[in-house]
Scaffold this active site. Structure first.
Site, PDB file in Angstrom:
ATOM      1  N   CYS A  96      -6.075   1.254   5.477  1.00 36.54           N
ATOM      2  CA  CYS A  96      -6.606  -0.048   5.885  1.00 36.54           C
ATOM      3  C   CYS A  96      -6.083  -0.365   7.285  1.00 36.54           C
ATOM      4  CB  CYS A  96      -6.170  -1.134   4.887  1.00 36.54           C
ATOM      5  SG  CYS A  96      -4.424  -1.600   5.034  1.00 36.54           S
TER       6      CYS A  96
ATOM      7  N   GLU B  52       0.872   3.893   1.906  1.00 34.03           N
ATOM      8  CA  GLU B  52       1.375   4.264   3.233  1.00 34.03           C
ATOM      9  C   GLU B  52       2.569   3.396   3.622  1.00 34.03           C
ATOM     10  OE1 GLU B  52      -3.233   4.492   3.457  1.00 34.03           O
ATOM     11  OE2 GLU B  52      -1.720   3.277   2.443  1.00 34.03           O
TER      12      GLU B  52
ATOM     13  N   CYS C 133      -2.171  -0.842   7.399  1.00 38.25           N
ATOM     14  CA  CYS C 133      -1.483   0.451   7.342  1.00 38.25           C
ATOM     15  C   CYS C 133      -1.696   1.245   8.624  1.00 38.25           C
ATOM     16  CB  CYS C 133      -1.936   1.250   6.124  1.00 38.25           C
ATOM     17  SG  CYS C 133      -1.369   0.547   4.562  1.00 38.25           S
TER      18      CYS C 133
ATOM     19  N   HIS D 293       0.834  -1.190   0.000  1.00 36.21           N
ATOM     20  CA  HIS D 293       0.000   0.000   0.000  1.00 36.21           C
ATOM     21  C   HIS D 293       0.875   1.250   0.000  1.00 36.21           C
ATOM     22  CE1 HIS D 293      -3.849  -2.109   1.652  1.00 36.21           C
ATOM     23  NE2 HIS D 293      -3.387  -2.646   0.535  1.00 36.21           N
TER      24      HIS D 293
END
Length: 147
Positions: A107, A81, A110, A79
Site C-alpha cells: 500500500c 511490510e 508501506c 501491515h
C-alpha cells in the site's frame, strides 16, 4: 526429484508461510526482508503485540464498511511490510539495500516506509495496485517484480 525452487520462489514461499501467522480477519499477508540470500526479518499483518486480536473484538474496517484498499490507516493492525521493518529495527538489523518479498503489493503507507528504509527491490505475489504506490516506487527507482 522435483526441481529446486529459484531463490525468488524460495523467499516468496517463505512469505506465504509467514502469512499463515496473520491475525487479520480480512486478508493474510506475509513479508520477508532478505539481503545476500539471507533472511533478515519477517512480518505478517495483525495487531501490535499485547493488543487483542480482531477475532476477539471484531474488524474495525468491516464494522465501518471500509472497502479493501481504501483508508488503510483505519485499522487496528499493522501491515506485513511494516512488521518486518519493525522486527528488523527491534533487533538492530539494518535493512538498507535489502529486498522484500511480500504476498501482496504494498500500500502507499508501506511503500513510503520501504523507500525510506532503503529497500532496493520489491517482489510481490498479487495485489491491488494503488496508483500512488506505483508512481512512488517508480520514481524512487526501486525495482518491482511480480512472482
Amino acid at each position: 526429484m522435483d526441481e529446486r525452487p529459484s531463490w525468488d520462489e524460495y523467499f516468496m514461499d517463505i512469505a506465504q508461510l509467514v502469512a499463515k501467522r496473520s491475525t487479520c480477519l480480512r486478508r493474510s499477508v506475509g513479508a520477508v526482508l532478505v539481503k545476500d540470500k539471507r533472511v533478515l526479518a519477517t512480518g505478517y499483518n495483525g495487531v501490535p503485540s499485547g493488543i487483542r486480536h480482531c477475532s476477539e473484538v471484531g474488524c474495525l474496517r468491516a464494522q465501518q464498511n471500509i472497502p479493501s484498499g481504501e483508508r488503510v490507516e483505519l485499522c487496528r493492525g499493522l501491515h506485513a511490510e511494516q512488521n518486518a521493518i519493525i522486527q528488523a529495527a527491534l533487533h538492530g538489523v539494518s535493512v538498507n539495500g535489502a529486498v522484500i518479498y511480500t504476498t501482496l503489493y504494498p500500500c502507499i503507507i508501506c511503500t513510503k516506509m520501504l523507500i525510506n528504509a532503503g529497500i532496493v527491490h520489491v517482489f510481490y505475489r498479487e495485489g491491488y495496485m494503488d496508483q500512488l504506490s506505483i508512481d512512488m516506487l517508480t520514481e524512487s527507482k526501486i525495482k518491482v517484480t511480480q512472482l
